[in-house]
Design a protein around this motif. Structure first.
Motif, PDB file in Angstrom:
ATOM      1  N   HIS A 123       3.861  -1.063  -5.119  1.00 38.49           N
ATOM      2  CA  HIS A 123       4.149  -1.545  -3.775  1.00 38.49           C
ATOM      3  C   HIS A 123       3.745  -0.424  -2.815  1.00 38.49           C
ATOM      4  CE1 HIS A 123       7.132  -5.089  -4.462  1.00 38.49           C
ATOM      5  NE2 HIS A 123       6.400  -4.913  -5.555  1.00 38.49           N
ATOM      6  N   ILE A 124       3.087  -0.799  -1.730  1.00 39.59           N
ATOM      7  CA  ILE A 124       2.641   0.200  -0.753  1.00 39.59           C
ATOM      8  C   ILE A 124       3.617   0.210   0.421  1.00 39.59           C
ATOM      9  CG2 ILE A 124       0.815   0.830   0.872  1.00 39.59           C
ATOM     10  CD1 ILE A 124      -1.184  -0.400  -1.070  1.00 39.59           C
ATOM     11  N   ASN A 125       4.021   1.403   0.799  1.00 35.89           N
ATOM     12  CA  ASN A 125       4.971   1.555   1.903  1.00 35.89           C
ATOM     13  C   ASN A 125       4.231   1.984   3.162  1.00 35.89           C
ATOM     14  OD1 ASN A 125       7.106   2.135   3.595  1.00 35.89           O
ATOM     15  ND2 ASN A 125       7.833   3.908   2.433  1.00 35.89           N
ATOM     16  N   ILE A 126       4.397   1.199   4.215  1.00 37.65           N
ATOM     17  CA  ILE A 126       3.743   1.539   5.483  1.00 37.65           C
ATOM     18  C   ILE A 126       4.801   1.952   6.502  1.00 37.65           C
ATOM     19  CG2 ILE A 126       2.331   0.648   7.369  1.00 37.65           C
ATOM     20  CD1 ILE A 126       1.185  -1.307   5.268  1.00 37.65           C
ATOM     21  N   GLY A 129       7.124   3.028  12.029  1.00 40.46           N
ATOM     22  CA  GLY A 129       7.934   3.589  13.099  1.00 40.46           C
ATOM     23  C   GLY A 129       9.263   4.146  12.620  1.00 40.46           C
ATOM     24  N   MET A 130       9.495   4.052  11.318  1.00 37.28           N
ATOM     25  CA  MET A 130      10.680   4.670  10.746  1.00 37.28           C
ATOM     26  C   MET A 130      10.519   6.192  10.805  1.00 37.28           C
ATOM     27  SD  MET A 130      13.562   4.536   9.018  1.00 37.28           S
ATOM     28  CE  MET A 130      14.490   5.718   8.028  1.00 37.28           C
ATOM     29  N   GLY A 131       9.266   6.644  10.662  1.00 41.14           N
ATOM     30  CA  GLY A 131       9.026   8.086  10.735  1.00 41.14           C
ATOM     31  C   GLY A 131       9.529   8.824   9.519  1.00 41.14           C
ATOM     32  N   ARG A 132       9.533   8.125   8.393  1.00 42.94           N
ATOM     33  CA  ARG A 132       9.974   8.782   7.151  1.00 42.94           C
ATOM     34  C   ARG A 132       8.814   8.636   6.174  1.00 42.94           C
ATOM     35  NH1 ARG A 132      15.473   6.519   4.505  1.00 42.94           N
ATOM     36  NH2 ARG A 132      13.998   4.944   3.792  1.00 42.94           N
ATOM     37  N   SER A 133       9.056   8.320   4.932  1.00 40.35           N
ATOM     38  CA  SER A 133       7.957   8.231   3.973  1.00 40.35           C
ATOM     39  C   SER A 133       7.075   7.024   4.274  1.00 40.35           C
ATOM     40  CB  SER A 133       8.535   8.118   2.568  1.00 40.35           C
ATOM     41  OG  SER A 133       9.317   6.952   2.487  1.00 40.35           O
ATOM     42  N   GLY A 134       5.940   6.954   3.634  1.00 38.50           N
ATOM     43  CA  GLY A 134       5.032   5.822   3.838  1.00 38.50           C
ATOM     44  C   GLY A 134       3.750   6.257   4.529  1.00 38.50           C
ATOM     45  N   ILE A 135       2.772   5.365   4.483  1.00 34.33           N
ATOM     46  CA  ILE A 135       1.482   5.633   5.113  1.00 34.33           C
ATOM     47  C   ILE A 135       1.592   5.248   6.582  1.00 34.33           C
ATOM     48  CG2 ILE A 135      -0.955   4.989   5.138  1.00 34.33           C
ATOM     49  CD1 ILE A 135      -0.429   4.133   2.104  1.00 34.33           C
ATOM     50  N   LYS A 138      -1.204   3.642  11.531  1.00 33.50           N
ATOM     51  CA  LYS A 138      -2.560   3.774  12.075  1.00 33.50           C
ATOM     52  C   LYS A 138      -3.588   4.044  10.980  1.00 33.50           C
ATOM     53  CE  LYS A 138      -1.474   4.971  16.806  1.00 33.50           C
ATOM     54  NZ  LYS A 138      -1.061   6.096  17.669  1.00 33.50           N
ATOM     55  N   GLN A 139      -3.138   4.644   9.899  1.00 38.66           N
ATOM     56  CA  GLN A 139      -4.078   4.900   8.796  1.00 38.66           C
ATOM     57  C   GLN A 139      -3.994   3.835   7.699  1.00 38.66           C
ATOM     58  OE1 GLN A 139      -2.172   8.517   8.953  1.00 38.66           O
ATOM     59  NE2 GLN A 139      -3.374   8.493  10.853  1.00 38.66           N
ATOM     60  N   ALA A 140      -3.108   2.869   7.902  1.00 31.79           N
ATOM     61  CA  ALA A 140      -2.802   1.956   6.801  1.00 31.79           C
ATOM     62  C   ALA A 140      -4.023   1.197   6.286  1.00 31.79           C
ATOM     63  CB  ALA A 140      -1.705   0.984   7.215  1.00 31.79           C
ATOM     64  N   LEU A 141      -4.810   0.617   7.208  1.00 31.00           N
ATOM     65  CA  LEU A 141      -5.913  -0.236   6.755  1.00 31.00           C
ATOM     66  C   LEU A 141      -6.955   0.531   5.955  1.00 31.00           C
ATOM     67  CD1 LEU A 141      -6.348  -2.651   9.796  1.00 31.00           C
ATOM     68  CD2 LEU A 141      -5.688  -3.236   7.443  1.00 31.00           C
ATOM     69  N   THR A 142      -7.342   1.699   6.446  1.00 29.96           N
ATOM     70  CA  THR A 142      -8.352   2.465   5.706  1.00 29.96           C
ATOM     71  C   THR A 142      -7.789   2.937   4.371  1.00 29.96           C
ATOM     72  OG1 THR A 142      -7.684   4.373   6.995  1.00 29.96           O
ATOM     73  CG2 THR A 142      -9.741   3.300   7.643  1.00 29.96           C
ATOM     74  N   THR A 143      -6.534   3.359   4.375  1.00 30.44           N
ATOM     75  CA  THR A 143      -5.958   3.849   3.118  1.00 30.44           C
ATOM     76  C   THR A 143      -5.814   2.715   2.097  1.00 30.44           C
ATOM     77  OG1 THR A 143      -4.728   5.437   4.435  1.00 30.44           O
ATOM     78  CG2 THR A 143      -4.081   5.224   2.140  1.00 30.44           C
ATOM     79  N   ILE A 144      -5.344   1.579   2.567  1.00 32.34           N
ATOM     80  CA  ILE A 144      -5.171   0.450   1.632  1.00 32.34           C
ATOM     81  C   ILE A 144      -6.517   0.043   1.035  1.00 32.34           C
ATOM     82  CG2 ILE A 144      -4.472  -1.971   1.383  1.00 32.34           C
ATOM     83  CD1 ILE A 144      -2.317  -1.434   3.499  1.00 32.34           C
ATOM     84  N   SER A 145      -7.558   0.057   1.860  1.00 29.16           N
ATOM     85  CA  SER A 145      -8.855  -0.360   1.300  1.00 29.16           C
ATOM     86  C   SER A 145      -9.309   0.630   0.225  1.00 29.16           C
ATOM     87  CB  SER A 145      -9.894  -0.528   2.405  1.00 29.16           C
ATOM     88  OG  SER A 145     -10.308   0.746   2.857  1.00 29.16           O
ATOM     89  N   LYS A 146      -8.955   1.891   0.360  1.00 29.21           N
ATOM     90  CA  LYS A 146      -9.294   2.859  -0.699  1.00 29.21           C
ATOM     91  C   LYS A 146      -8.434   2.631  -1.942  1.00 29.21           C
ATOM     92  CE  LYS A 146     -11.024   6.373   2.402  1.00 29.21           C
ATOM     93  NZ  LYS A 146     -10.506   7.367   3.346  1.00 29.21           N
ATOM     94  N   ILE A 147      -7.170   2.307  -1.723  1.00 30.02           N
ATOM     95  CA  ILE A 147      -6.290   2.050  -2.874  1.00 30.02           C
ATOM     96  C   ILE A 147      -6.772   0.812  -3.639  1.00 30.02           C
ATOM     97  CG2 ILE A 147      -3.924   1.425  -3.564  1.00 30.02           C
ATOM     98  CD1 ILE A 147      -2.926   3.102  -1.189  1.00 30.02           C
ATOM     99  N   GLN A 148      -7.261  -0.151  -2.893  1.00 28.95           N
ATOM    100  CA  GLN A 148      -7.765  -1.373  -3.533  1.00 28.95           C
ATOM    101  C   GLN A 148      -8.869  -1.087  -4.545  1.00 28.95           C
ATOM    102  OE1 GLN A 148      -7.959  -3.672   0.422  1.00 28.95           O
ATOM    103  NE2 GLN A 148      -8.610  -5.155  -1.114  1.00 28.95           N
ATOM    104  N   GLN A 149      -9.590  -0.002  -4.298  1.00 29.64           N
ATOM    105  CA  GLN A 149     -10.713   0.306  -5.190  1.00 29.64           C
ATOM    106  C   GLN A 149     -10.275   1.022  -6.473  1.00 29.64           C
ATOM    107  OE1 GLN A 149     -13.360   2.401  -2.541  1.00 29.64           O
ATOM    108  NE2 GLN A 149     -13.304   0.638  -1.155  1.00 29.64           N
ATOM    109  N   LEU A 150      -9.020   1.417  -6.536  1.00 32.28           N
ATOM    110  CA  LEU A 150      -8.560   2.130  -7.738  1.00 32.28           C
ATOM    111  C   LEU A 150      -8.322   1.117  -8.860  1.00 32.28           C
ATOM    112  CD1 LEU A 150      -6.164   4.592  -5.898  1.00 32.28           C
ATOM    113  CD2 LEU A 150      -8.470   5.072  -6.756  1.00 32.28           C
ATOM    114  N   ALA A 151      -9.097   1.277  -9.900  1.00 28.53           N
ATOM    115  CA  ALA A 151      -9.185   0.220 -10.918  1.00 28.53           C
ATOM    116  C   ALA A 151      -7.871  -0.087 -11.626  1.00 28.53           C
ATOM    117  CB  ALA A 151     -10.246   0.601 -11.943  1.00 28.53           C
ATOM    118  N   ASN A 152      -7.019   0.919 -11.799  1.00 20.87           N
ATOM    119  CA  ASN A 152      -5.818   0.707 -12.607  1.00 20.87           C
ATOM    120  C   ASN A 152      -4.599   0.248 -11.817  1.00 20.87           C
ATOM    121  OD1 ASN A 152      -7.062   1.384 -15.006  1.00 20.87           O
ATOM    122  ND2 ASN A 152      -6.719   3.574 -14.674  1.00 20.87           N
ATOM    123  N   LEU A 153      -4.751   0.177 -10.485  1.00 21.92           N
ATOM    124  CA  LEU A 153      -3.589  -0.198  -9.677  1.00 21.92           C
ATOM    125  C   LEU A 153      -3.729  -1.625  -9.144  1.00 21.92           C
ATOM    126  CD1 LEU A 153      -3.049   3.053  -7.560  1.00 21.92           C
ATOM    127  CD2 LEU A 153      -2.450   2.600  -9.937  1.00 21.92           C
TER     128      LEU A 153
END
Ligand SMILES: *Cc1c(COP(=O)(O)O)cnc(C)c1O
Length: 624
Positions: A123-126, A129-135, A138-153
């Motif tokens: 599960h991906i945490n975005i 505005g909580m300002g704690r853990s998570g992506i 503003k960077q969420a879309l680019t980061t998620i698209s990179k995570i999508q490419q990871l074959a084992n996840l």
């Protein structure tokens, strides 16, 4: 009634009712995750999880690997999400225990992708505005698209977390819009989308999520006074103690450390045997209230580590009277109000209260379970600590004069010790176990002996059923160690199919039990049960379990361990003419280290004195 210095009562009926109230706010088709981090906010993660699953929870939420592992060890197989970011060093255990990690950064996703050999759900945490853990959103879309490419996840869920769902609707709306903005842009549709904690369920509906995460409100504690009109909840936990001593003081005497309370008049006060070490917050010094015989009493003076003083001048109170320190019985002692006295947090007081207290679980007014005093169950990482290992192993080695056997026994003992020590103590009497090898002519099994085992003992019956488990690896069997309904485990040679283990007979007293097999995660579970057992629960009964299986000829050793306190032990190994030079190496702890060893033609038997208690992790290795 409870005789302890303090205890907590957990009302599972209230818990269920709270869940039902919360469900009324959940749109149709919404699932819920029960949050059981921090031992279920101090209520006991195992029992709360069990009840929540019964009430329909599809996920459990924990804070870290350890909490998830413990639930797995106790037999819970519902999906478990680790809410906080995990450490790289925890990845191995996440995979082994089938836990779902939260991804809060690309780096962690990449490391996880490299370390896993099979596909794993995440599960991906975005951070909207909580300002704690998570992506950061503003960077969420680019980061998620990179995570999508990871074959084992496999991205199974995407979630976010409200910062102030209980009292800031505007900010929650902003967070919700940010989250929706990202979801709209994604070219994947994860199975689970979630943002609401328990307050969010009531204050903020949306059209994109299909899962909610229920925490504090499900435990019957309000996150904000404004919610009281919207939903009716009942506290699940009550923390209680008893009056330990009653004293009187003249005017102008001082009570407790540093003289923070001076008696305004002649008074009578009671000493309660709980203090901040029991989780009664130090900040409640001179502020707290407790309930004795339905009357509120003031805490006077500073809270000590193990004691507090309360004013009982106006009361007819006696030593031994019950005291309610936290709970539903009066508004003033509900978590919200007690913590507001010092600007504290209800979340915190639930987690800390009852540190030294035994828990009693109630359903429909009846006590249904309790957990032991030393109940902070844990599964230790430390047992691979090298130094400790060497010291103990060497000691065993010297006694046995064999390095090989000693390391074998050592690792076994340690595993059992670290996973079992906080359990309620059960005990067995008249324990008799016999294992017999014989020849056979089953094709394909020429390198195995036919093995018949018989186990009999007496013990208090805990349930209307019990299990026998069998697997090819210790790892797989490990998860059964904490289960109270498991009576017998067998480690099968790793080349054998699970169906080469069978329960040939299972009895309690003279009742022939039904037994059914189920293959679950590579473990064979055999459930033994009978309707008549219901009437025997709580009584001491005689168990008798017989099994048939195969044992590798090239093994040269066979070990049997006791996993419970046992009074009177007899273990026999029957090998007829098949084996020669069999030797028994007992490892006994108890009053006497050495059981009697009797060798007959074709068999060897070790036995303790019938009245003598033998500790768990004792056992015997037959070497041949
Ligand atoms: C603790 C936690 C919750 C539960 O919050 P409550 O306010 O207790 O309902 C939900 N989600 C996450 C990510 C959490 O850490």
């Amino acid at each position: 009634m409870q005789k302890e210095r303090s205890w907590t009562e957990i009302n599972l009926t209230n818990f269920e009712q709270n869940l039902n109230e919360l469900k009324k706010f959940m749109p149709a088709g919404t699932d819920f995750m029960q949050i059981v981090k921090a031992d279920a906010y101090g209520h006991g993660a195992f029992e709360i999880s069990r009840k929540a699953i019964h009430c329909g929870a599809t996920f459990l939420g924990v804070a870290n690997v350890q909490e998830g592992m413990l639930l797995r060890y106790q037999g819970i197989d519902t999906p478990i999400l680790i809410l906080s970011p995990s450490l790289e060093s925890e990845i191995g255990l996440i995979l082994e225990n089938d836990l779902i990690p939260t991804i809060s950064s690309l780096e962690f996703a990449q490391t996880l992708n490299e370390k896993t050999t099979k596909k794993i759900g995440i599960h991906i945490n975005i951070d909207t505005g909580m300002g704690r853990s998570g992506i950061h959103f503003k960077q969420a879309l680019t980061t998620i698209s990179k995570i999508q490419q990871l074959a084992n996840l496999t991205i199974e869920g995407i979630f976010s977390h409200f910062s102030a769902a209980e009292n800031d609707a505007d900010y929650s709306k902003l967070q919700s819009e940010r989250f929706k903005g990202i979801l709209d842009e994604l070219d994947i549709k994860p199975k689970y989308v979630h943002i609401a904690n328990s307050s969010g369920v009531i204050t903020s509906q949306d059209d994109y999520s299909n899962l909610v995460r229920l925490g504090l409100l499900s435990y019957g504690v309000y996150t904000d006074p404004s919610l009281i009109n919207k939903i009716s909840l009942k506290p699940v936990m009550t923390f209680k103690s008893r009056i330990g001593q009653i004293k009187t003081a003249e005017k102008d005497e001082s009570i407790g450390y540093n003289r923070t309370y001076i008696t305004p008049d002649k008074m009578k006060y009671a000493i309660l045997p709980v203090g901040y070490a029991d989780g009664y917050d130090f900040m409640l010094s001179n502020k707290g209230k407790v309930l004795i015989n339905d009357k509120l009493c003031d805490v006077i003076g500073k809270i000590s580590m193990d004691m507090i003083a309360v004013d009982v001048t106006e009361l007819n109170a006696n030593v031994g009277d019950e005291v309610v320190l936290l709970g539903n019985e009066h508004e003033a002692i509900q978590a919200e109000n007690l913590t507001s006295l010092y600007n504290g947090s209800s979340y915190e007081i639930l987690c800390q209260v009852g540190r030294r207290a035994k828990r009693y679980y109630f359903e429909n007014g009846k006590m249904i379970a309790s957990s032991p005093l030393l109940r902070r169950d844990f599964v230790s990482f430390d047992y691979s600590d090298d130094k400790l290992n060497t010291v103990i192993e060497t000691a065993i080695e010297q006694r046995l004069q064999s390095k090989e056997i000693s390391s074998l026994i050592y690792s076994d003992i340690l595993k059992r010790f670290f996973t079992e020590r906080d359990r309620d103590i059960h005990y067995r009497r008249n324990f008799k176990h016999s294992i017999e090898f014989s020849e056979h002519n089953r094709k394909g099994l020429e390198s195995y002996y036919l093995t018949n085992t018989t186990l009999t003992f007496t013990k208090q019956l805990q349930n209307d059923h019990f299990y026998v488990a069998c697997a090819n690896s210790e790892k797989l069997l490990e998860k059964y160690f904490l289960r109270k309904d498991m009576e017998y485990r067998w480690l099968l040679d790793n080349k054998l199919e699970a169906n080469l283990f069978d329960v040939t007979s299972a009895k309690i007293n003279d009742i022939d039990l039904y037994h059914e097999m189920k293959l679950k995660d590579d473990c064979l579970e055999i459930r033994c049960h009978h309707p008549q057992l219901k009437e025997l629960v709580g009584k001491e009964v005689e168990f008798s379990i017989s099994t048939q299986t195969f044992y590798p000829k090239d093994s040269h050793q066979l070990s049997v361990y006791l996993i419970e306190m046992t009074q009177g032990v007899e273990i026999s190994f029957v090998y007829g003419k098949i084996l020669k030079n069999v030797e028994a190496v007992p490892i006994f702890s108890g009053r006497s280290k050495f059981p009697q060893i009797k060798e007959n033609k074709g068999s060897i038997t070790i036995s303790s004195q019938p009245e003598e208690w033998v500790f768990p992790t004792s056992g015997v290795v037959f070497v041949y």
